[in-house]
Enzyme design. Structure first.
Site, mmCIF file in Angstrom:
data_model
loop_
_atom_site.group_PDB
_atom_site.id
_atom_site.type_symbol
_atom_site.label_atom_id
_atom_site.label_comp_id
_atom_site.label_asym_id
_atom_site.label_seq_id
_atom_site.Cartn_x
_atom_site.Cartn_y
_atom_site.Cartn_z
ATOM 1 N N ASP A 1 0.849 -1.186 0.000
ATOM 2 C CA ASP A 1 0.000 0.000 0.000
ATOM 3 C C ASP A 1 0.885 1.237 0.000
ATOM 4 O OD1 ASP A 1 -2.587 1.469 0.590
ATOM 5 O OD2 ASP A 1 -1.464 1.973 2.393
ATOM 6 N N ASP B 1 0.500 5.424 0.082
ATOM 7 C CA ASP B 1 -0.450 6.499 0.298
ATOM 8 C C ASP B 1 0.284 7.836 0.224
ATOM 9 O OD1 ASP B 1 -3.408 6.721 1.855
ATOM 10 O OD2 ASP B 1 -2.092 8.463 2.001
ATOM 11 N N ASP C 1 3.477 1.260 3.177
ATOM 12 C CA ASP C 1 3.009 1.148 4.560
ATOM 13 C C ASP C 1 3.200 -0.301 4.985
ATOM 14 O OD1 ASP C 1 1.614 0.818 6.897
ATOM 15 O OD2 ASP C 1 -0.129 1.981 6.257
#
Ligand code: ZN
Ligand code: ZN
Length: 366
Positions: free
Chosen positions: A109, A111, A273
């Site tokens: 992930d 972001d 992450d």
């Protein structure tokens, strides 16, 4: 055992029932029209599903036997967000400890929020949960300047610059996976998250049975965690590499000033992450569904270089909607700039209205 839910922020309490009903209808119609776009996972009956109804909390530990059953439920419930496990289980509806974990795809992930971009200070916003005022300040304000309220939420906002940065970090991640770990390019699936980042799924069975500790090791390598000085990398890295970090660092060339480790990691690492990658019991937003905090599509990205995060995932209609906006910063969608708005009732296209409503910044005009 920790069971974390996907990153979601509840809409501000200023959202009224009429607006939730409007969003439910909008999402239902989109779900109905784009049903074929939903990417149904393999072994559907072994997956855990979950969803968040508008204005309510998450419902998890659901299971569907076949794709049609899932599709029918999505149209019926018209939730704000739909999730599916990357893991497969013997009994996906049982409590986590009794599900019988069989394996999980390796997922990353990225972001925009975790990438140190210079634009961040320009869009550091807070919303007052009592009156809905949007406050622009670097640090959390003590009190709302309008109503003196003290319940204040950080408003996650993005711009073209941080979206481009998250795209760049997604490309770096692809390079780590293919060049350093030997993952075939065609087994990496890249998705735009539907809001401010990217998810990468590695469909390589070698990784499916990996324990969280081994996933953490892969994550740390990609982030460069634990790298100390360039000349020490070979002895310290526990992952075999061809080229790897030393080649990447060499690619920076000779600098006038010696680079500090943090600068090297910012220039070359991928800010994934790791808590997402190491959590093998997580559920992820389903590709082909709308994001509950943006109304944009979580979608497969085949051409990362050419992907336009403020254009391509905008799938809701153009029809004008009259909304009341307490406050909203400038944003760009489908090539058009909207806002800033302050205590006004603009008429804007459905996709822009849904973007503000799902963030708790707008409601259906009276
Ligand atoms: Zn206030
Ligand atoms: Zn930005």
């Amino acid at each position: 055992m920790s069971v974390s839910s996907p990153k979601t922020s509840a809409s501000a309490p200023t959202t009224d029932e009429k607006t939730f009903a409007f969003l439910r209808n909008t999402f239902r119609e989109s779900e109905f029209r784009h049903n074929g776009d939903v990417e149904v996972p393999s072994e559907i009956q072994a997956r855990e599903f979950g969803y968040i109804p508008f204005g309510k909390g998450m419902i998890r530990h659901l299971s569907y036997k076949f794709a049609g059953e899932l599709a029918a439920d999505l149209v019926k419930q018209a939730p704000s967000s739909v999730f599916c496990s990357n893991a497969t289980y013997s009994n996906p509806t049982l409590p986590m400890d009794e599900k019988g974990w069989k394996g999980a795809e390796l997922i990353f992930d990225i972001d925009a929020n975790s990438i140190p971009t210079s634009c961040r200070a320009r869009h550091s916003f807070w919303t007052c949960n009592s009156c809905g005022k949007v406050i622009r300040l670097a640090e959390r304000p003590q009190r709302c300047p309008k109503c003196e309220g003290t319940s204040i939420t950080h408003l996650h906002w993005s711009c073209a610059e941080c979206l481009a940065a998250s795209k760049d970090h997604a490309a770096r991640l692809v390079s780590f996976l293919t060049d350093d770990f030997g993952v075939p390019g065609d087994s990496i699936r890249v998705y735009f998250s539907g809001n401010r980042g990217f998810h990468l799924h590695v469909g390589d069975p070698r990784f499916e049975a990996m324990e969280p500790a081994a996933r953490a090791e892969v994550s740390n390598y990609i982030k460069g965690t634990g790298l100390r000085r360039p000349e020490a990398i070979d002895e310290e890295a526990s992952v075999p590499m061809h080229g790897g970090w030393p080649d990447r660092i060499a690619s920076l060339g000779n600098q006038d000033q010696p680079l500090r480790m943090e600068q090297i990691l910012n220039a070359l690492g991928s800010k994934i992450d790791e808590s997402v990658t190491t959590d093998v019991h997580r559920i992820f937003r389903m590709p082909g569904t709308l994001h509950g905090n943006s109304g944009l599509l979580k979608m497969r990205v085949h051409d990362l270089e050419g992907f336009r995060p403020e254009y391509d995932p905008v799938v809701l209609g153009e029809e004008p909607v009259a909304v009341y906006v307490q406050g909203a910063p400038v944003f760009n969608l489908r090539g058009r700039a909207f806002g800033p708005y302050s205590d006004e009732e603009p008429e804007i296209p459905l996709y822009a209205a849904a973007y503000l409503m799902t963030k708790g910044l707008a409601r259906v005009a009276e």
